[in-house]
Design an enzyme around this catalytic site. Structure first.
Site, PDB file in Angstrom:
ATOM      1  N   ASN A   7       0.866  -1.189   0.000  1.00 44.06           N
ATOM      2  CA  ASN A   7       0.000   0.000   0.000  1.00 44.06           C
ATOM      3  C   ASN A   7       0.898   1.234   0.000  1.00 44.06           C
ATOM      4  OD1 ASN A   7      -1.530   2.234   0.743  1.00 44.06           O
ATOM      5  ND2 ASN A   7      -2.422   1.269   2.579  1.00 44.06           N
ATOM      6  N   ARG A  95      -2.252  -1.711  -3.835  1.00 41.91           N
ATOM      7  CA  ARG A  95      -3.179  -0.587  -3.821  1.00 41.91           C
ATOM      8  C   ARG A  95      -2.832   0.296  -5.017  1.00 41.91           C
ATOM      9  NH1 ARG A  95      -2.835   4.869  -0.352  1.00 41.91           N
ATOM     10  NH2 ARG A  95      -4.822   5.734  -1.003  1.00 41.91           N
ATOM     11  N   ARG A 243      -1.916  19.023   0.294  1.00 41.25           N
ATOM     12  CA  ARG A 243      -2.884  19.344  -0.771  1.00 41.25           C
ATOM     13  C   ARG A 243      -3.957  20.296  -0.259  1.00 41.25           C
ATOM     14  NH1 ARG A 243      -4.093  13.224  -2.054  1.00 41.25           N
ATOM     15  NH2 ARG A 243      -2.417  12.818  -0.577  1.00 41.25           N
ATOM     16  N   GLU A 386      -6.392  -1.246   5.258  1.00 40.26           N
ATOM     17  CA  GLU A 386      -6.511  -1.326   3.798  1.00 40.26           C
ATOM     18  C   GLU A 386      -5.851  -2.600   3.282  1.00 40.26           C
ATOM     19  OE1 GLU A 386      -4.741   2.700   3.678  1.00 40.26           O
ATOM     20  OE2 GLU A 386      -6.132   3.135   2.056  1.00 40.26           O
TER      21      GLU A 386
HETATM   22  C1  LIG Z   1      -5.606   8.989  -2.342  1.00 41.65           C
HETATM   23  C2  LIG Z   1      -4.732   9.482  -1.234  1.00 41.65           C
HETATM   24  O1  LIG Z   1      -4.734  10.642  -0.950  1.00 41.65           O
HETATM   25  O2  LIG Z   1      -3.990   8.557  -0.590  1.00 41.65           O
HETATM   26  P1  LIG Z   1      -3.018   8.795   0.677  1.00 41.65           P
HETATM   27  O3  LIG Z   1      -3.859   9.362   1.742  1.00 41.65           O
HETATM   28  O4  LIG Z   1      -2.524   7.419   1.032  1.00 41.65           O
HETATM   29  O5  LIG Z   1      -1.956   9.737   0.243  1.00 41.65           O
HETATM   30 MG   LIG Z   2      -3.023   6.007   3.235  1.00 38.60          MG
END
Ligand SMILES: CC(=O)OP(=O)(O)O
Ligand SMILES: [Mg+2]
Ligand SMILES: Nc1ncnc2c1ncn2[C@@H]1O[C@H](COP(=O)(O)OP(=O)(O)O)[C@@H](O)[C@H]1O
Length: 400
Positions: A7, A95, A243, A386
């Site tokens: 993952n 994943r 982000r 997960e």
């Molecule tokens: C889709 C995503 O943001 O995954 P992660 O939280 O593992 O960075």
């Molecule tokens: Mg994650």
């Protein structure tokens, strides 16, 4: 049968080796802070009787490839290893974050599947490249194993059209497949099922909050996802480590039109330089907590902004679901950060959400109920897994 699950998150690699059909974990591990000089690998080996044997290493890991190489060295290590030979692994479950509209279900990986994962790089730039790299490395290390992809987008394929379409000209959907895909589906599916079982309510109306480095919310009714906060790529919705989450596209137009940003600079800005990192200079929530405790004003604002966004989504999804039985917190931040949970639930008593602060502060393994006894809506902390869900989906695919 041995199933090895990889993952790759944006800042971490998690892995687990399972014996199947016993669903028994043989070892698991976590590589954290990839890209920093003080990355850590925590590797746990489970034995029948004792507590797991834990090995921890701190080292510089420039990227996911370096991380995966260390993981494989640990798996076959003479002292801590669990495999004599990588050929003992029959299935590798990966994943994969973005499956687009091509992959609504778990899929055996071939060259065509890899090409599609690559085609989607631009939509999930922090993830699909790392996921494909994981597949390439695993094909070399486990050449005899079946390689299977489980997509983050799959669980969200049940979204009704009014939730997955954007108000854009129709052709952008019909010809270009511009729509909401949604992510973290494996985690939302796993914790929603765990919560419904815990509540003894298969038709529960749930808001599940996956708060890791990436963060997303989902509205789940009777195990079906009705809405989710990430969209075309894993960028909208909640505030994340690096982000933005929700952002008016006018900002992007302004950056491009007035300030001369290129598309690539915009992508770097929105994916890698924003969120908690942009607000505070730090992306790891543990570091931000320390700053907050030292009275850092930027950390205080960032926490408030992060929690306020979650609160808005809880309200929106209570409306989307037409009622609410439980709110579920999961992933690195959701499972560990009591302050985020408290701030996110503040002022929601009118919806029936009331936290029992003493329970909220507890650190116990397993599912925890942190709402006031008798509150109309349960608030649960449900550890995600997960890797187990991915292994289950691999086994289901092989069983036909
Ligand atoms: C889709 C995503 O943001 O995954 P992660 O939280 O593992 O960075
Ligand atoms: Mg994650
Ligand atoms: N004990 C903790 N308290 C607060 N935050 C934590 C704790 N442990 C982990 N986290 C946070 O969880 C986030 C990583 O979550 P995780 O689900 O592992 O992310 P990902 O899978 O996206 O890489 C990081 O921001 C980290 O700081």
């Amino acid at each position: 049968m041995n199933i090895f699950v990889v993952n790759s998150g944006s800042s971490s690699i998690k892995y687990q080796l399972f014996r199947w059909p016993a669903q028994q974990p043989v070892c698991s591990g976590l590589v954290e802070r990839i890209g920093y000089p003080n990355a850590t690998i925590t590797h746990k080996v489970f034995t029948a009787a004792d507590a797991p044997q834990e090995t921890r290493r701190t080292l510089a890991l420039p990227d996911h490839e370096a991380g995966l190489r260390e993981v494989v060295a640990l798996l076959t290590d003479a002292a801590h290893g669990v495999l004599r030979d990588p050929a003992e692994v029959e299935v590798v479950g990966h994943r994969v974050v973005h499956g687009g509209e091509s992959f609504a279900a778990t899929t055996q990986i071939n060259e065509e599947v890899k090409a599609e994962i690559r085609r989607l790089f631009a939509l999930a730039p922090l993830h699909n490249p790392a996921n494909l790299l994981g597949i390439d490395v695993a094909e070399r290390i486990f050449p005899r194993a079946r390689q299977i992809a489980v997509f983050d987008t799959a669980f969200h394929q049940t979204l009704p059209e009014h939730a997955f379409r954007y108000a854009l000209p129709e052709q952008l959907y019909t010809e270009e497949r511009v729509r909401v895909y949604g992510f973290h589906g494996t985690s939302h599916q796993y914790v929603a099922q765990q919560a419904a079982t815990y509540l003894g309510q298969p038709d529960a109306r749930l808001v599940t909050l996956h708060l890791g480095n990436g963060c997303s919310a989902a509205a789940v009714h009777a195990g079906r996802c009705l809405d989710t906060s990430m969209g075309f790529g894993p960028l909208t919705g909640l505030v994340m480590g690096t982000r933005t989450g929700d952002l008016d596209p006018s900002v992007v137009l302004h950056l491009m039109g007035q300030l001369g940003y290129s598309a690539e600079q915009i992508s770097t800005l929105l994916n890698k330089e924003s969120g908690m990192l942009g607000l505070t200079g730090l992306s790891d929530m543990r570091d931000i907590t320390r700053a907050l405790e030292q009275g850092d004003a930027r950390a205080t604002l960032a926490y408030d902004l992060y929690a306020y966004r979650i609160r808005k989504y809880i309200g929106a999804y209570a409306a989307a679901l037409g009622g609410l039985d439980a709110v579920v917190f999961t992933a690195g931040v959701g499972e560990n950060d009591a302050l985020v949970r408290r701030k996110a639930c503040e002022g929601l008593a009118f919806l029936g959400i009331e936290l029992e602060e003493q329970e909220n502060q507890q650190r116990r393994p397993g599912i925890r109920e942190i709402s006031k006894p008798g509150a109309r809506v349960k608030v649960l902390v449900v550890p995600t897994n997960e890797e187990l869900e991915i292994a289950r989906q691999c086994a289901a695919l092989l069983a036909g």
